[in-house]
Design a protein around this motif. Structure first.
Motif, PDB file in Angstrom:
ATOM      1  N   GLY A 109       9.965  19.305 -36.330  1.00 16.36           N
ATOM      2  CA  GLY A 109       9.632  19.335 -37.578  1.00 16.36           C
ATOM      3  C   GLY A 109       8.242  18.432 -37.994  1.00 16.36           C
ATOM      4  O   GLY A 109       7.791  18.308 -38.694  1.00 16.36           O
ATOM      5  N   GLN A 110       9.005  17.491 -37.071  1.00 15.46           N
ATOM      6  CA  GLN A 110       7.929  16.295 -37.312  1.00 15.46           C
ATOM      7  C   GLN A 110       6.523  16.135 -36.858  1.00 15.46           C
ATOM      8  O   GLN A 110       5.004  15.769 -37.635  1.00 15.46           O
ATOM      9  CB  GLN A 110       8.447  14.867 -36.187  1.00 15.46           C
ATOM     10  CG  GLN A 110      10.539  14.211 -37.448  1.00 15.46           C
ATOM     11  CD  GLN A 110       9.461  13.486 -38.340  1.00 15.46           C
ATOM     12  OE1 GLN A 110       9.616  12.661 -39.514  1.00 15.46           O
ATOM     13  NE2 GLN A 110      10.564  14.187 -39.649  1.00 15.46           N
ATOM     14  N   ARG A 111       6.483  16.993 -35.846  1.00 20.12           N
ATOM     15  CA  ARG A 111       4.359  17.380 -34.624  1.00 20.12           C
ATOM     16  C   ARG A 111       3.947  18.156 -36.024  1.00 20.12           C
ATOM     17  O   ARG A 111       3.393  17.838 -36.027  1.00 20.12           O
ATOM     18  CB  ARG A 111       5.483  17.805 -33.081  1.00 20.12           C
ATOM     19  CG  ARG A 111       6.000  17.096 -33.102  1.00 20.12           C
ATOM     20  CD  ARG A 111       6.151  17.157 -30.922  1.00 20.12           C
ATOM     21  NE  ARG A 111       6.573  16.265 -30.998  1.00 20.12           N
ATOM     22  CZ  ARG A 111       8.016  16.472 -30.243  1.00 20.12           C
ATOM     23  NH1 ARG A 111       8.860  16.937 -30.781  1.00 20.12           N
ATOM     24  NH2 ARG A 111       8.446  15.221 -29.232  1.00 20.12           N
ATOM     25  N   ASP A 112       5.290  18.840 -36.544  1.00 16.92           N
ATOM     26  CA  ASP A 112       4.447  20.069 -37.054  1.00 16.92           C
ATOM     27  C   ASP A 112       4.034  19.739 -38.151  1.00 16.92           C
ATOM     28  O   ASP A 112       2.755  20.053 -39.141  1.00 16.92           O
ATOM     29  CB  ASP A 112       5.609  21.703 -37.260  1.00 16.92           C
ATOM     30  CG  ASP A 112       6.152  21.682 -36.130  1.00 16.92           C
ATOM     31  OD1 ASP A 112       4.918  22.470 -35.405  1.00 16.92           O
ATOM     32  OD2 ASP A 112       6.885  23.046 -36.218  1.00 16.92           O
ATOM     33  N   ALA A 113       4.839  18.242 -39.248  1.00 19.17           N
ATOM     34  CA  ALA A 113       4.058  18.475 -40.702  1.00 19.17           C
ATOM     35  C   ALA A 113       3.015  17.158 -39.932  1.00 19.17           C
ATOM     36  O   ALA A 113       1.972  17.108 -40.771  1.00 19.17           O
ATOM     37  CB  ALA A 113       5.736  16.875 -41.007  1.00 19.17           C
ATOM     38  N   ALA A 114       2.774  16.210 -39.337  1.00 16.77           N
ATOM     39  CA  ALA A 114       1.482  15.593 -38.913  1.00 16.77           C
ATOM     40  C   ALA A 114       0.385  16.780 -38.715  1.00 16.77           C
ATOM     41  O   ALA A 114      -0.230  16.305 -38.847  1.00 16.77           O
ATOM     42  CB  ALA A 114       1.927  14.737 -37.946  1.00 16.77           C
ATOM     43  N   ARG A 115       0.797  17.696 -37.713  1.00 19.26           N
ATOM     44  CA  ARG A 115      -0.277  18.681 -37.349  1.00 19.26           C
ATOM     45  C   ARG A 115      -0.508  19.483 -38.672  1.00 19.26           C
ATOM     46  O   ARG A 115      -1.981  19.593 -39.024  1.00 19.26           O
ATOM     47  CB  ARG A 115       0.731  19.867 -36.478  1.00 19.26           C
ATOM     48  CG  ARG A 115      -1.290  20.465 -36.163  1.00 19.26           C
ATOM     49  CD  ARG A 115      -0.253  21.977 -35.118  1.00 19.26           C
ATOM     50  NE  ARG A 115       0.285  21.027 -33.880  1.00 19.26           N
ATOM     51  CZ  ARG A 115       1.157  21.477 -34.508  1.00 19.26           C
ATOM     52  NH1 ARG A 115       2.331  21.554 -34.608  1.00 19.26           N
ATOM     53  NH2 ARG A 115       2.479  20.769 -32.821  1.00 19.26           N
ATOM     54  N   ALA A 116       0.104  19.392 -39.590  1.00 20.70           N
ATOM     55  CA  ALA A 116      -0.215  20.125 -41.177  1.00 20.70           C
ATOM     56  C   ALA A 116      -1.587  19.117 -42.171  1.00 20.70           C
ATOM     57  O   ALA A 116      -1.552  19.411 -42.389  1.00 20.70           O
ATOM     58  CB  ALA A 116       0.959  20.511 -41.719  1.00 20.70           C
ATOM     59  N   MET A 117      -0.720  17.965 -41.933  1.00 20.69           N
ATOM     60  CA  MET A 117      -1.746  16.857 -42.170  1.00 20.69           C
ATOM     61  C   MET A 117      -3.023  16.450 -41.484  1.00 20.69           C
ATOM     62  O   MET A 117      -3.921  15.500 -42.033  1.00 20.69           O
ATOM     63  CB  MET A 117      -0.746  15.571 -42.251  1.00 20.69           C
ATOM     64  CG  MET A 117       0.674  15.552 -43.277  1.00 20.69           C
ATOM     65  SD  MET A 117       1.224  14.246 -43.127  1.00 20.69           S
ATOM     66  CE  MET A 117       0.238  12.982 -43.915  1.00 20.69           C
TER      67      MET A 117
ATOM     68  N   TYR B  96      -3.161  15.329 -37.991  1.00 20.57           N
ATOM     69  CA  TYR B  96      -3.503  14.336 -37.085  1.00 20.57           C
ATOM     70  C   TYR B  96      -3.605  14.928 -36.245  1.00 20.57           C
ATOM     71  O   TYR B  96      -3.017  15.884 -36.000  1.00 20.57           O
ATOM     72  CB  TYR B  96      -1.802  13.669 -37.772  1.00 20.57           C
ATOM     73  CG  TYR B  96      -1.367  12.695 -38.598  1.00 20.57           C
ATOM     74  CD1 TYR B  96      -1.818  11.575 -37.832  1.00 20.57           C
ATOM     75  CD2 TYR B  96      -0.852  12.663 -39.689  1.00 20.57           C
ATOM     76  CE1 TYR B  96      -1.647  10.497 -39.031  1.00 20.57           C
ATOM     77  CE2 TYR B  96      -0.134  12.064 -40.814  1.00 20.57           C
ATOM     78  CZ  TYR B  96      -1.075  10.789 -39.941  1.00 20.57           C
ATOM     79  OH  TYR B  96      -0.300   9.995 -40.847  1.00 20.57           O
TER      80      TYR B  96
ATOM     81  N   THR C 267      -0.637  11.641 -33.660  1.00 15.97           N
ATOM     82  CA  THR C 267       0.730  12.277 -33.728  1.00 15.97           C
ATOM     83  C   THR C 267       1.384  11.910 -32.919  1.00 15.97           C
ATOM     84  O   THR C 267       2.876  11.089 -32.945  1.00 15.97           O
ATOM     85  CB  THR C 267       0.311  13.454 -33.247  1.00 15.97           C
ATOM     86  OG1 THR C 267       0.424  14.334 -34.619  1.00 15.97           O
ATOM     87  CG2 THR C 267       2.277  14.486 -33.475  1.00 15.97           C
TER      88      THR C 267
ATOM     89  N   ILE D 122       4.311   8.945 -35.083  1.00 10.51           N
ATOM     90  CA  ILE D 122       4.420   9.432 -35.109  1.00 10.51           C
ATOM     91  C   ILE D 122       5.893   9.995 -34.451  1.00 10.51           C
ATOM     92  O   ILE D 122       7.457   9.494 -35.069  1.00 10.51           O
ATOM     93  CB  ILE D 122       3.816  11.163 -36.210  1.00 10.51           C
ATOM     94  CG1 ILE D 122       3.090  11.192 -37.015  1.00 10.51           C
ATOM     95  CG2 ILE D 122       5.246  12.284 -36.163  1.00 10.51           C
ATOM     96  CD1 ILE D 122       3.660  10.348 -38.649  1.00 10.51           C
TER      97      ILE D 122
END
Length: 291
Positions: A186-194, A196, A201, A205
């Motif tokens: 989920g950390q990668r998904d959140a970074a992708r959504a922002m 990054y 990432t 992250i």
């Protein structure tokens, strides 16, 4: 009458834990007593046994050749850790990639260099000139740009660095892979959504969170490779162990010289352990429980 009743009201109840005393634990006191006796016996053995020859230990503790061997040991460990980390990072990335052939090559790399004992690898690389008398660089099946004599290139130092680095790369690849895999997807998904990019990432992250998992085993592996440098003495590399061996082969004072080596190994390992603990605390600041 009033005073007595007041005292009764202010007196703490009998089952108040604030006034409770620790329970007597005889097994713990027995354990402490056994430790004290064993420590006293060890001290008497170390001080009272003249065969340790502590005067000889003090004489050679800062011997020039011993200090040079210690420097070589530390240099080998650092070189193996740096090169092993670079190669291990690449292998770990190949293991985590979605490209099948890359994963197969990385799995073969880890299995090969982690499965063969380090001593065997050191001897093999030291005798590489038997298989390749000439080392060359150029285009495969094409022109050759340069050729060198293998015996002049594969020195004890070169063989030691190659062998130890390859062993470390296999172990560190698994450590890096486990550390990166421990980060919540989920950390990668959140970074992708922002917004990054993948590189940011990973660096901003994923890696800061993965370091909490990577540092303890990587630090232990660094300590292991430092101690593993003692194996290079079999290929006539002038490390710490080889330096004390040269002295006791001349003086026949084997035990004192081995104590000199043990002392310096313990000193370096203690310093590395302290540094590892500081790094662990730094990268675990947001994960430590509040007490």
């Amino acid at each position: 009458m009033t005073t007595a009743s007041t005292m009764e009201q202010t007196a703490p109840p009998r089952d108040d834990v604030a006034g409770a005393r620790g329970r007597f634990r005889p097994l713990r006191w027995l354990f402490v007593l056994v430790l004290v006796v064993l420590a006293a016996q060890l001290a008497v053995f170390l001080v009272g046994n003249s065969r340790f020859q502590w005067d000889v230990v003090a004489k050679y503790l800062f011997e020039k050749s011993v200090m040079a061997g210690l420097g070589t040991t530390v240099l080998l460990a650092v070189a193996a850790m740096v090169l092993g980390s670079l190669a291990g990072g690449v292998v770990a990335a190949m293991q985590l990639s979605g490209f099948g052939p890359a994963r197969w090559v990385a799995t073969l790399w880890v299995g090969l260099f982690r499965g063969i004992p380090p001593l065997v690898q050191l001897i093999f690389w030291f005798n590489l000139a038997y298989l390749l008398p000439k080392l060359s660089i150029g285009i495969p099946f094409g022109p050759v740009f340069g050729t060198w004599d293998a015996n002049s290139v594969i020195t004890p130092l070169t063989a030691a660095v190659i062998g130890l680095s390859l062993v470390e790369s296999a172990y560190l690849a698994e450590i890096f892979r486990a550390g990166v895999s421990s980060v919540d997807p989920g950390q990668r998904d959140a970074a992708r959504a922002m917004g990054y990019p993948p590189g940011q990432t990973l660096l901003r992250i994923v890696l800061p969170q993965a370091m909490r998992v990577i540092i303890p085993p990587a630090g232990s592996q660094f300590i292991n490779v430092l101690k593993g440098t003692a194996l290079v003495s079999v290929i006539a590399m002038s490390d710490l162990l080889h330096s004390v061996q040269v002295i006791y082969n001349r003086t026949y004072e084997i035990v004192p010289m081995l104590l000199v080596a043990c002392f310096w190994y313990l000193v370096v390992v203690t310093v590395l352990t302290a540094g590892q603990r500081r790094l662990e605390r730094r990268f675990s600041r947001g994960h430590r429980s509040v007490r």
